[in-house]
Design an enzyme around this catalytic site. Structure first.
Site, PDB file in Angstrom:
ATOM      1  N   GLU A  81       0.825  -1.223   0.000  1.00 40.79           N
ATOM      2  CA  GLU A  81       0.000   0.000   0.000  1.00 40.79           C
ATOM      3  C   GLU A  81       0.854   1.266   0.000  1.00 40.79           C
ATOM      4  O   GLU A  81       1.708   1.450   0.886  1.00 40.79           O
ATOM      5  CB  GLU A  81      -0.921  -0.009   1.230  1.00 40.79           C
ATOM      6  CG  GLU A  81      -1.865   1.186   1.255  1.00 40.79           C
ATOM      7  CD  GLU A  81      -2.891   1.128   2.392  1.00 40.79           C
ATOM      8  OE1 GLU A  81      -3.248   0.011   2.817  1.00 40.79           O
ATOM      9  OE2 GLU A  81      -3.317   2.198   2.838  1.00 40.79           O
ATOM     10  N   LYS A 258      -7.422  -0.559  11.472  1.00 43.61           N
ATOM     11  CA  LYS A 258      -6.829  -0.995  10.195  1.00 43.61           C
ATOM     12  C   LYS A 258      -5.570  -0.170   9.940  1.00 43.61           C
ATOM     13  O   LYS A 258      -4.537  -0.686   9.494  1.00 43.61           O
ATOM     14  CB  LYS A 258      -7.851  -0.830   9.069  1.00 43.61           C
ATOM     15  CG  LYS A 258      -7.462  -1.469   7.744  1.00 43.61           C
ATOM     16  CD  LYS A 258      -6.587  -0.605   6.876  1.00 43.61           C
ATOM     17  CE  LYS A 258      -6.284  -1.295   5.539  1.00 43.61           C
ATOM     18  NZ  LYS A 258      -5.362  -0.490   4.707  1.00 43.61           N
ATOM     19  N   ASP A 274       4.198 -14.108  11.791  1.00 40.78           N
ATOM     20  CA  ASP A 274       2.851 -14.484  11.369  1.00 40.78           C
ATOM     21  C   ASP A 274       1.912 -13.295  11.591  1.00 40.78           C
ATOM     22  O   ASP A 274       1.417 -13.070  12.698  1.00 40.78           O
ATOM     23  CB  ASP A 274       2.427 -15.707  12.198  1.00 40.78           C
ATOM     24  CG  ASP A 274       1.038 -16.205  11.862  1.00 40.78           C
ATOM     25  OD1 ASP A 274       0.285 -15.495  11.172  1.00 40.78           O
ATOM     26  OD2 ASP A 274       0.697 -17.314  12.313  1.00 40.78           O
ATOM     27  N   HIS A 372      -1.654  10.511  -0.467  1.00 37.19           N
ATOM     28  CA  HIS A 372      -1.815   9.248  -1.196  1.00 37.19           C
ATOM     29  C   HIS A 372      -1.632   9.453  -2.693  1.00 37.19           C
ATOM     30  O   HIS A 372      -1.186   8.565  -3.394  1.00 37.19           O
ATOM     31  CB  HIS A 372      -3.240   8.713  -0.991  1.00 37.19           C
ATOM     32  CG  HIS A 372      -3.352   7.718   0.104  1.00 37.19           C
ATOM     33  ND1 HIS A 372      -3.133   6.387  -0.101  1.00 37.19           N
ATOM     34  CD2 HIS A 372      -3.656   7.845   1.402  1.00 37.19           C
ATOM     35  CE1 HIS A 372      -3.306   5.742   1.028  1.00 37.19           C
ATOM     36  NE2 HIS A 372      -3.617   6.602   1.960  1.00 37.19           N
TER      37      HIS A 372
HETATM   38  C1  MEV Z   1      -5.776   3.368   5.064  1.00 36.13           C
HETATM   39  O1  MEV Z   1      -5.097   2.182   4.712  1.00 36.13           O
HETATM   40  C2  MEV Z   1      -5.751   3.563   6.579  1.00 36.13           C
HETATM   41  C3  MEV Z   1      -6.582   4.724   7.098  1.00 36.13           C
HETATM   42  O2  MEV Z   1      -7.930   4.585   6.608  1.00 36.13           O
HETATM   43  C4  MEV Z   1      -6.571   4.650   8.596  1.00 36.13           C
HETATM   44  C5  MEV Z   1      -7.529   5.579   9.276  1.00 36.13           C
HETATM   45  O3  MEV Z   1      -8.550   5.939   8.701  1.00 36.13           O
HETATM   46  O4  MEV Z   1      -7.240   5.899  10.458  1.00 36.13           O
HETATM   47  C6  MEV Z   1      -6.067   6.049   6.603  1.00 36.13           C
END
Ligand code: MEV
Length: 415
Positions: A81, A258, A274, A372
């Protein structure tokens, strides 16, 4: 096409590859990609998993600026990513201005579970197991004299009653100090060894004998100051609002976590550990109160500065598994320079916190899209067929035009 592929596993790697290329309709060029093993050579890959036909390369980046407990680290991250490595480095740079991360990791205690079904007299069985715990611990430790020699081994036995749709199970937990190993093999072996003994003691039937990834005794924590009150008050408020939403709402907490795991998984993968185990443990820990919560906390200290903290199970090792078989993982562990699994856990927790702070800072401010976009635009250009200097030229033009799309990239390449 018949996917049963009888005898496939017995074929040498090149024949498996040929067969799959034919069945899957790969062109000669596509099939040739699978032959490029890189640093993970074919015989090693073939020993690591089953039915190998190739290797799957991922970019490996280095997150900079990490200072954890006063020590500087070069942090390897394997991830597909865009922006993750840059964001972690950015978060660490800001924390570094305030001294970096303070981190700690518990002793490497993993839990193994032995499920016993059909135990008639549960209170009595519990007492008997407790009374026999000394000999059960010795029996468990007989499975792994090397672990015991290096200071690890089974430490304690606990018994739980778990009510289920199929009646009450007696669940025996083994608490095992796994030293510098992640510990799955050692713990599973001990669980299997103890199961027949526990059947004799309780009169029940042993069912599952396996470690749990909810490694509540193997937590790692990190803490850092990120923003000074005087210079950043509105931003601090916005970050606290972002955190408060995650604290109150599982939809946001999931994405919040995430982001934490973006950083953690990348280091876990680069060091040959792992990452699914970490993922499972992290999310279960996030929900341990019965409500899914963020893995980090943000608050202001007495001076009004923004402080972040993280706590989660980090079951990683430096011995065993891919940490020792994957040549790139070995090199990554070496350049990271950690001397113990606990030290690695401290770095991993710090990366999770840095990653999360960087995401919240971007989201609370200008949004994540701008950061991004640059990498994304390059990827779009590459996917449209740009090569060499064309990649940056096409990407920059699309960003300037605020039109990053496959169709525009193709137009620019053909024009
Ligand atoms: C993207 O991979 C992760 C984010 O969505 C985390 C977040 O929203 O805190 C930018």
């Amino acid at each position: 096409m018949d996917s049963s592929l009888s005898g496939f596993y017995k074929l040498p790697v090149n024949e498996r590859r040929k067969k799959i290329a034919e069945l899957g309709g790969l062109t000669a060029d596509e099939a040739a990609l699978l032959e490029r093993f890189g640093a993970l050579d074919e015989p090693t890959a073939d020993r690591m998993i089953e039915n190998v036909i190739g290797a799957f390369p991922l970019p490996l980046g280095i997150a900079t600026n990490f200072k954890v407990n006063g020590k500087d680290y070069l942090v390897p991250m394997a991830i597909e990513e865009p922006s993750v490595v840059a964001a972690a480095s950015h978060g660490a740079k800001i924390a570094r201005e305030f001294g970096g991360f303070e981190a700690s990791a518990d002793e490497p205690i993993m839990l193994g579970q032995i499920q016993l079904a059909g135990v008639k007299k549960i209170p009595e069985a519990k007492k008997k197991i407790t009374a026999a715990s000394g000999s059960l611990i010795s029996l468990a430790n007989s499975c792994d004299p090397v672990l015991v020699k290096f200071g690890g081994g089974c430490r304690k036995i606990e018994v739980r009653e778990v009510k289920s749709k199929r009646g009450t199970f007696l669940v025996v937990h083994l608490l095992v100090n796994c030293g510098d190993a992640m510990g799955a093999n050692a713990v599973n072996t001990m669980c299997e060894k103890l199961a027949p003994e526990l059947e004799k003691i309780t009169g029940g039937s042993a069912r599952l004998r396996i470690l749990t990834n909810l490694a509540i005794h193997r937590l790692a924590r990190a803490k850092a100051t990120f923003l000074r009150c005087e210079t950043c008050t509105p931003l601090i408020g916005a970050i606290l609002d972002a955190w408060a939403l995650a604290d109150a709402d599982a939809f946001r907490a999931t994405t919040h976590n995430k982001g934490v795991m973006n950083g953690i998984d990348a280091v876990v993968l680069a060091t040959g550990n792992d990452w699914r185990a970490l993922e499972a443990g992290a999310h279960a820990y996030a929900a341990i109160t019965g409500k899914y919560k963020p893995l980090t906390k943000f608050y202001t200290d007495k001076k009004g500065d923004l402080v972040g903290e993280i706590e989660l199970p980090v079951a990683v090792g430096l011995v065993g598994g891919a940490t020792k078989t994957h040549p790139v993982a070995k090199a990554c562990v070496k350049l990271l320079g950690v001397k113990s699994a606990r030290e690695l856990a401290c770095v991993i927790a710090s990366v999770g916190l840095a990653q999360n702070f960087a995401a919240l800072r971007a989201l609370a401010g200008e949004g994540i899209n701008r950061g991004h976009m640059e990498l994304h635009a390059r990827n779009v250009a590459i996917a449209a067929g740009a090569k060499g200097a064309q990649i940056d030229a096409v990407a920059e033009k699309m960003i300037r035009e605020k039109n990053v799309s496959a169709s525009r990239a193709k137009e620019l390449l053909s024009g």
